[in-house]
Each structure stands twice: as structure tokens, then as C-alpha cells.
Design an enzyme around this catalytic site. Structure first.
Site: not given
Length: 807
Positions: A656, A699
Site C-alpha cells: 500500500s 489511515k
């Protein structure tokens, strides 16, 4: 190329409008009628329960907390209620082979009746047998036999005495029998008198004694024969009286159970054994105390227990087929056990101490077992498979199944199996068994797959409201207001991180409802509102975020270097997720890149020091391939680059951060500063397309919290994310409010060019017809830098070759 537009606040989370609900509280809603959001699983369960055939047992797989066991139990109980009750099973004493008790199936409820009938029979026999042997007719016949015996004995003994005395001998009774003694003057001869006899007289006495001893032995043999005959007559008399007394009640029971040949056969064998052991019932002093003592002694010796039954499986109270949930599926709890009793310092057992297992109790219905717990118990899984393959279950001791004992043990007759076994467990365990256990595929042919989510639509939202109403009644919670229900629905989407779905992990939902009820009570409310649900969410997060706070504190104090303002070349804020036991949180991580002339391509420092996982390493290789594909079509790359997660001291896994790593490399090559007020997440493929990643909400919230921690929001800060992740946004209310106020921004991107343009403020650049990028674009600057590196590298090689030639 246009820069991507920031998302609006309305795009950041789904909102359930509580005005759509027509109820004033969940107290007005009916209970949930069945399982929601699990159509695939329910169809599989219907098929598995309906199909007939060997091996069509069911494995229910799905995530923990999805309510598999509860849903399966409700589903099975509903189906079992319409099925006929299962038969009773009993164990009977085997009069022919006592070590092998007989198993008999009876219509449900008949086991208790037979048990009570046999108990009544024994009670009756305790009364009638002693009475029969105290009857005048019996006593008269018995006395007649005894009198005749005595008469014959006296006659024989009188004749023997006359014969002996005729020769001046006398018979003296000793403990060991009769002894012939010579007589003198009507008295036994003394030692002095015997010593005075001549040798001839002694020899004569010896021969005479030997002759008389023959007569004595003959007479004694005849007496024993007479006594034996009398005993046989007594035995015949006792048998006749006992049979007459016992046969009538036994025949009554046989007529009552004439449709059960196994029971009839057992009663016939029982009749013969009772007649043979009638002394047990009449061997006392005639008082009640004597009878009780005789019965206790007989019971302790197991003589009376053989005439009872072991009601092994009792379905007398059942109203449908059995549904058994075995929470501790060890060997004994599955296939049964044989218990022992301590008697006189020794352990003994018999057929009445055989105990059923879950397979016996579920026979004729359904058995539900947790697969993981089953595999954790030694020999339990093998015992279950063996029983299902053989179509029968055998009670045996655990040590016996392993061949660890060789002493004589009970071997109860096996019981045929007719049931469905339902295993529940996680998906990984199902696929592991399917791949490595050949028997598993033959025995568990039906897969009931429970999902972790269901579509978010009006029907599922209404079902969630009914679920809340059902749980509130079951757990005695306060009813929920429409706003409270709406907040639970929105949180359900957060649990699956998807705007279009709701969670089916009802254990987590149930925990939220219980905690929200507590906070409603703490606030003195009669209904649970959205404020109480939100309080429950926040309090749960607070209870488990100590590590998150410590990490944020380290960032705020400068112990972990993170910048949320300014610009810097080759440096970017990546986003990581830290999973904990009951929660997860996100935090920014500084990623840096350095590029310089050389060979070797992109070096992943994390991989070199063995901190990078295989997926992360794959991501770095993909971005290296992107660089080559875009910038090395004409000339090879004379490039050496390094990438690292700064201040990372644990393993790095996942791809990611590959978009952020690529942007850092491009920034270093182009010498273009990157905005530090933007964080980035997303993976990238070899063509530069940005791909979706996981943990998007954590996040974003992690970077938002970090920006607030390091000062007031500037109005420029935000996060770059993949376009494909927009549908997964279910952000906290404070983040949504900041975006609505223009203090924080979220930028969805589809390509690396869109991302680099946002980060640098420069155009990424589009090649012309000849493939040349504008010189002031980022791509143009990268190509110029690579061209310069290549030319210098070629010049160095040429000088090296020239120097080597001169040498």
C-alpha cells in the site's frame, strides 16, 4: 492533465436518515424471524438438512463473531421441531456374554417404561419369592425330603454301627470323617492295652479294621449319594417354586413388549437367570433387615444390577429431533465412556456404568461441534470420522482405542448412527482440511459459507432494526430510538469499511448495543439514542488506544520524525495501519528516497536487512519496472536508488506504500520538492495505475489526528488515496466536519501522474508525438536527470577503458 478534485463531505460516509423509520422505538418492532444477510448459507443449510446420502454432513464456515453457531442452532431447532423424536437407546445385560452388553432401540419414552417395569418386577420378586418359600406346601415338601433323607441316613448308619460293634469296633466322628477304634470291655482300647497285645493280635486287629473300613467307605458313599439325591430333589423343588413365582410376572412383561423381540428374548434369558439365582432373594433370616442386607450384598456383587437396564439415551421428553451442541468435544464426550466404581480397593464396572456421548444423544437429529475445538482434543476428530464412516458409534475407553491396555474390558454393542453432523469454524480451517484430509471431502460434502457483510439497502436496514429489537428483549436492554438505530446502522458500515454494505458480525453489534444501553442508563434516558451509541463507540476506542496515544506522543515530541507542513525533495508521508487485538489505528510514516548515478536499480533497504515482507518487496520491484518502462525506452538506466521507511524497527509488509515510494523516487530524480502537508496511500502497477488498498479509514484518521496533534489544521493538509477506495470511506464525524469546513482535504487519484502533480504543484507532463515530455514537467525533469546520469556514466566508462588500454 487536470488535477483531481477533492472529495466533498457527503462522499466521506453513508448516513442513515432516521426519519425513514416509522416506529417510535424498537419496542414497537417484532422479533427478527430468522437469519439475515446469509442467503448462500441458509440455502446450503436447507440443502444439507434435506439431502439424504452418505457424507452429506455440513461444515459452516465464516468469520468469528458472525453468529454462525447461534444462527445454526436456531435454524436446526426450527427444522428439528417438525421432525419426529428420536428413539430411546438402552443397554441390557448379556446373559450369554456378560462382557458384551446388548444395545436395543426403543420407541421414544418406552425406555423409562421398561426401566420402571423392571424395577417393579424386582420389587415384586423381593416380596413374592420369600413368601413362596415360606408357603406351607413348600415347607411340607421340603420337610418331607429332609425327613426321608434323615431316615435313610439313620438306617444306613444304624446298620453300619451294628456291623462294626459286632466285631468289637466303634465309630468315632472326627472333623475329617469317621474313625474305627477297637473296643475292650465296651470302651475304646488304650495305648497301654494296645502295647500289651501280641504281634499276632495286632495283625489281626489291623486286618479286621481294613475289612470294616471297606464297609464304612461303602456306607459313607451310599449316604453321600442319598444326600446328593435329596439335594437334587430340593433343587427341583426350588426351581419349580421359583419358576412358578417368577414366570407369571415375566410373561406379563413379555406380552406387554411382544412387538420388541429383543426385549422378549432378554426377558426369557432373565427368567432363567432369576431361577438360577433364586437364593439371592430367599437367603436371609426372614426379617426385613435380613432381606435388605441380602439385597445389598447381592447388589454390591452386581447380581441385581443385571436385572435392570441402562437407560442410555432417554428421549422421553423430546418433542422433536434432538439438536446437541457439544462445547467440549473430547474423545469421551463424543463417543461415550465407561465409568468405574471403587469397591474394596478395586475398580469395577458393568453395563450400567456405560455413559453416552454427544453422538448418541444427537442420534436421529443434529450434532453441532466447533471444528477448531474438535481438532484440539486428542483422537476426537479421528473418532468422529471413524463413526461417520462406519455408520455406527462404539463406546470404548480412550486408552483402549490407543491399544494401551490389554486387560479385559467391556465391549458394548455398537449403535447405528443416523444423524447430521454440523461443524462450525473459520474459513481457513475449512480449506486446510479440504486440501489435506481426504476423509473430510467424503464426510462433509455441504459447505455453508457465512459472509461478513450484506448489501446496505432498505430491507437490510429494516432487518437490522428488528435485530436490535430482538436483542433488546432477549438481553433486557432499553429500547432504541430511531436515531439510535440509525447510528448503529452507520457503524455497521464502518465495521466492514464499505458504504454499500453492512456488517454481519452480529457479536460486535450486540456488544455495541449492550454498551450503548449502559451509557443511556448512565445519562438517565429511557431510550437509547444516537448520542449513547456514539459514546459507546468512543469509550471503547478510548479503552484500547493507549498504544496509539503513546505513538502520537512520540510524534508530537519529535522522537519520531513526521512533517505536516512545508516541502522536501525525496520525502513523503506514507500511511501505515497498526492492528491490535480489538482495534486498529493508522499513523504516518516517513518514507525517503535517494537517487544517484550507478547501476543496480532500486534498492529496497527494508528487504536488504530482512525487514521487508514478500508483498512489500514485490511492490518495490513493480515500481522499478514502471521506471524502466517509462524512462528507459531509448537508453538504459544508469541509476542507483534507495528506499526506506525511516525509524521503522519492525517488519514492513504490504504494497500500500508503493505509490508513495514511487512518488518519492520521482521527486528525487526530478529534484522536485513534495508537499509534506499531504500523506499518501495506494499501490501502483507497472503502468502507473493506482490500486485500492485496505485500512483506508484508519489511515486517513491517523494522519488527521497527527496534523491536529502538531498544531491547528492549516486548511491545506489532506490525504491522497486511490479512487477505488472512495466507496470504502466511513470516516469519523470530526474528520467529516473538518472536510466540510475546508480544513482538511481528500484527493482521489487514478494514476501516479495525478498524484505527483498534486504533491509537487508541477504538471506531470504528457509526451508529444515523438515521446518527448515538456522540459518543465516532472516527467521532463526526470528524463533530463536520467540523460545526464547516462552521459556521465558513459564518459566514466570511456575514461576507464582508455586508462586500461594505455596500461
Amino acid at each position: 492533465m487536470d488535477k483531481p478534485h477533492a472529495l466533498t463531505a457527503e462522499q466521506l460516509r453513508p448516513v442513515c436518515d432516521h426519519s425513514q423509520f416509522t416506529f417510535s422505538s424498537t419496542a414497537n418492532l417484532p422479533d427478527l424471524p430468522g437469519i439475515i444477510g446469509q442467503e448462500r448459507a441458509t440455502r446450503a443449510l436447507n440443502f444439507g438438512m434435506g439431502v439424504q446420502g452418505v457424507g452429506y454432513n455440513i461444515f459452516v464456515l465464516g468469520p468469528t463473531g458472525a453468529g454462525k453457531a447461534t444462527a445454526v442452532r436456531q435454524f436446526l431447532e426450527q427444522d428439528a421441531a417438525a421432525a419426529p423424536p428420536a428413539n430411546d437407546w438402552i443397554y441390557l445385560y448379556n446373559f450369554h456374554e456378560p462382557g458384551k452388553p446388548n444395545a436395543v432401540s426403543l420407541p421414544h419414552g418406552l425406555g423409562r417404561t421398561l426401566r420402571d417395569d423392571l424395577q417393579g418386577l424386582l420389587k415384586e420378586l423381593r416380596r413374592t419369592i420369600p413368601a413362596a418359600f415360606e408357603n406351607e406346601d413348600y415347607i411340607r415338601e421340603r420337610d418331607k425330603i429332609i425327613s426321608e433323607l434323615k431316615e435313610v441316613q439313620e438306617q444306613k448308619f444304624s446298620e453300619l454301627t451294628t456291623t462294626v460293634e459286632k466285631y468289637s469296633f466303634s465309630l468315632i466322628r472326627l472333623p475329617g470323617g469317621f474313625v474305627l477304634v477297637p473296643m475292650v470291655g465296651g470302651k475304646p482300647i488304650t495305648e497301654e492295652q494296645f502295647e500289651q497285645l501280641t504281634e499276632e493280635q495286632r495283625e489281626k486287629l489291623k486286618k479286621l479294621r481294613e475289612k470294616l473300613q471297606v464297609d464304612v467307605d461303602r456306607t459313607m458313599a451310599a449316604l453321600r449319594e442319598v444326600e446328593r439325591a435329596a439335594q437334587e430333589q430340593m433343587a427341583v423343588l426350588d426351581e419349580r417354586v421359583a419358576r412358578f413365582t417368577i414366570e407369571h410376572p415375566i410373561n406379563e412383561l413379555k406380552s406387554r413388549y411382544h412387538e420388541l423381540p429383543e426385549v422378549e428374548e432378554h426377558l426369557e434369558a432373565m427368567l432363567e437367570d432369576l431361577v438360577s439365582n433364586v437364593e439371592v432373594f430367599k437367603n436371609h433370616d426372614g426379617t426385613e433387615e435380613g432381606m435388605a442386607a441380602a439385597m445389598q450384598m447381592a447388589s454390591s456383587q452386581g447380581l441385581l444390577r443385571r436385572y435392570s437396564i441402562n437407560l442410555f439415551v432417554d428421549n422421553g421428553d423430546a418433542e422433536g429431533a434432538p439438536v446437541v451442541l457439544e462445547s467440549n468435544p473430547n474423545f469421551a464426550n463424543l463417543v461415550g465412556r465407561i465409568e468405574h466404581q471403587a469397591v474394596m480397593g478395586a475398580l469395577i464396572t458393568d453395563f450400567t456404568l456405560i455413559r453416552p456421548g454427544a453422538l448418541h444423544r444427537a442420534n436421529g437429529g443434529y450434532l453441532v461441534v466447533d471444528a477448531l475445538a474438535l481438532l484440539q482434543r486428542p483422537q476426537a476428530y479421528d473418532a468422529l470420522k471413524r463413526s461417520l464412516k462406519d455408520g455406527e458409534v462404539r463406546v470404548e475407553e480412550y486408552a483402549q482405542s490407543l491399544g494401551l491396555i490389554s486387560t479385559a474390558v467391556l465391549e458394548p454393542e455398537s449403535i447405528p448412527l443416523d444423524l447430521k453432523v454440523v461443524l462450525t469454524g473459520p474459513s481457513w480451517l475449512y480449506y486446510l482440511l479440504q486440501a489435506y484430509d481426504e476423509d473430510f471431502n467424503e464426510l462433509f460434502k455441504v459447505q455453508a459459507d457465512f459472509g461478513d457483510r450484506m448489501p446496505r439497502n432498505d430491507e437490510s436496514i429494516q432487518a437490522c432494526a428488528q435485530f436490535i429489537a430482538t436483542l433488546c428483549r432477549r438481553e433486557n436492554l432499553r429500547p432504541f430510538s430511531p436515531s439510535g438505530v440509525a447510528r448503529v446502522v452507520d457503524h455497521s458500515s464502518r465495521l466492514v469499511s464499505d458504504q454499500q454494505y453492512l456488517s454481519t458480525r452480529f457479536r460486535d453489534i450486540a456488544d455495541l448495543l449492550i454498551e450503548a444501553d449502559y451509557w443511556a442508563g448512565d445519562a438517565g434516558r429511557e431510550l437509547v439514542t444516537d448520542e449513547d451509541v456514539q459514546r459507546a463507540i468512543e469509550e471503547k476506542r478510548y479503552r484500547g488506544n493507549r498504544y496509539e496515544e503513546r505513538l502520537g506522543e512520540a510524534i508530537g515530541r519529535g522522537e519520531i520524525l513526521v512533517s505536516v507542513t512545508g516541502e522536501r525533495v525525496g520525502q513523503i508521508n506514507g500511511l501505515s495501519v497498526f492492528p491490535l487485538a480489538n482495534a486498529a489505528f493508522g499513523k504516518p510514516t516517513r518514507i525517503t528516497a535517494r537517487t544517484y548515478m550507478g547501476k543496480g536499480g532500486v534498492i529496497d533497504i527494508e528487504r536488504e536487512v530482512k525487514l521487508g515482507g514478500p508483498i512489500h518487496s514485490k511492490g518495490v520491484m513493480i515500481l522499478a519496472a514502471f521506471l524502466g518502462g517509462r524512462y528507459a525506452q531509448e537508453k538504459p538506466l544508469s541509476l542507483r536508488a534507495t528506499l526506506v521507511f525511516e525509524q521503522s524497527y519492525a517488519g514492513v509488509e504490504g504494497d500500500s506504500a508503493s505509490l508513495a515510494e514511487l512518488c518519492a523516487l520521482i521527486s528525487s530524480l526530478a529534484d522536485a520538492p513534495l508537499r509534506q502537508d499531504l500523506a499518501m496511500t495506494g499501490s501502483v502497477n507497472q503502468h502507473g495505475d493506482v490500486q485500492a488498498i485496505g485500512g483506508i479509514n484508519e489511515k486517513i484518521e491517523g494522519f488527521f489526528d497527527t496534523c491536529k496533534l502538531m498544531g491547528d489544521l492549516t486548511g491545506e493538509q489532506g490525504v491522497i488515496l486511490p479512487v477505488a477506495n472512495v466507496q470504502h470511506l466511513v470516516l469519523r464525524e470530526d474528520v467529516v466536519e473538518a472536510v466540510a469546513a475546508g480544513d482538511f482535504h481528500l484527493y482521489p487519484v487514478e494514476t501516479v501522474d495525478e498524484a505527483i502533480a498534486l504533491l509537487t504543484g508541477l504538471p506531470a507532463g504528457v509526451p508529444d508525438a515523438e515521446g518527448v515530455y515538456p522540459p518543465e514537467s516532472v516527467n521532463g525533469k526526470v528524463l533530463a536527470a536520467l540523460e545526464t546520469m547516462h552521459e556521465r556514466w558513459q564518459a566514466l566508462r570511456a575514461n576507464d577503458e582508455k586508462d586500461g588500454h594505455n596500461d
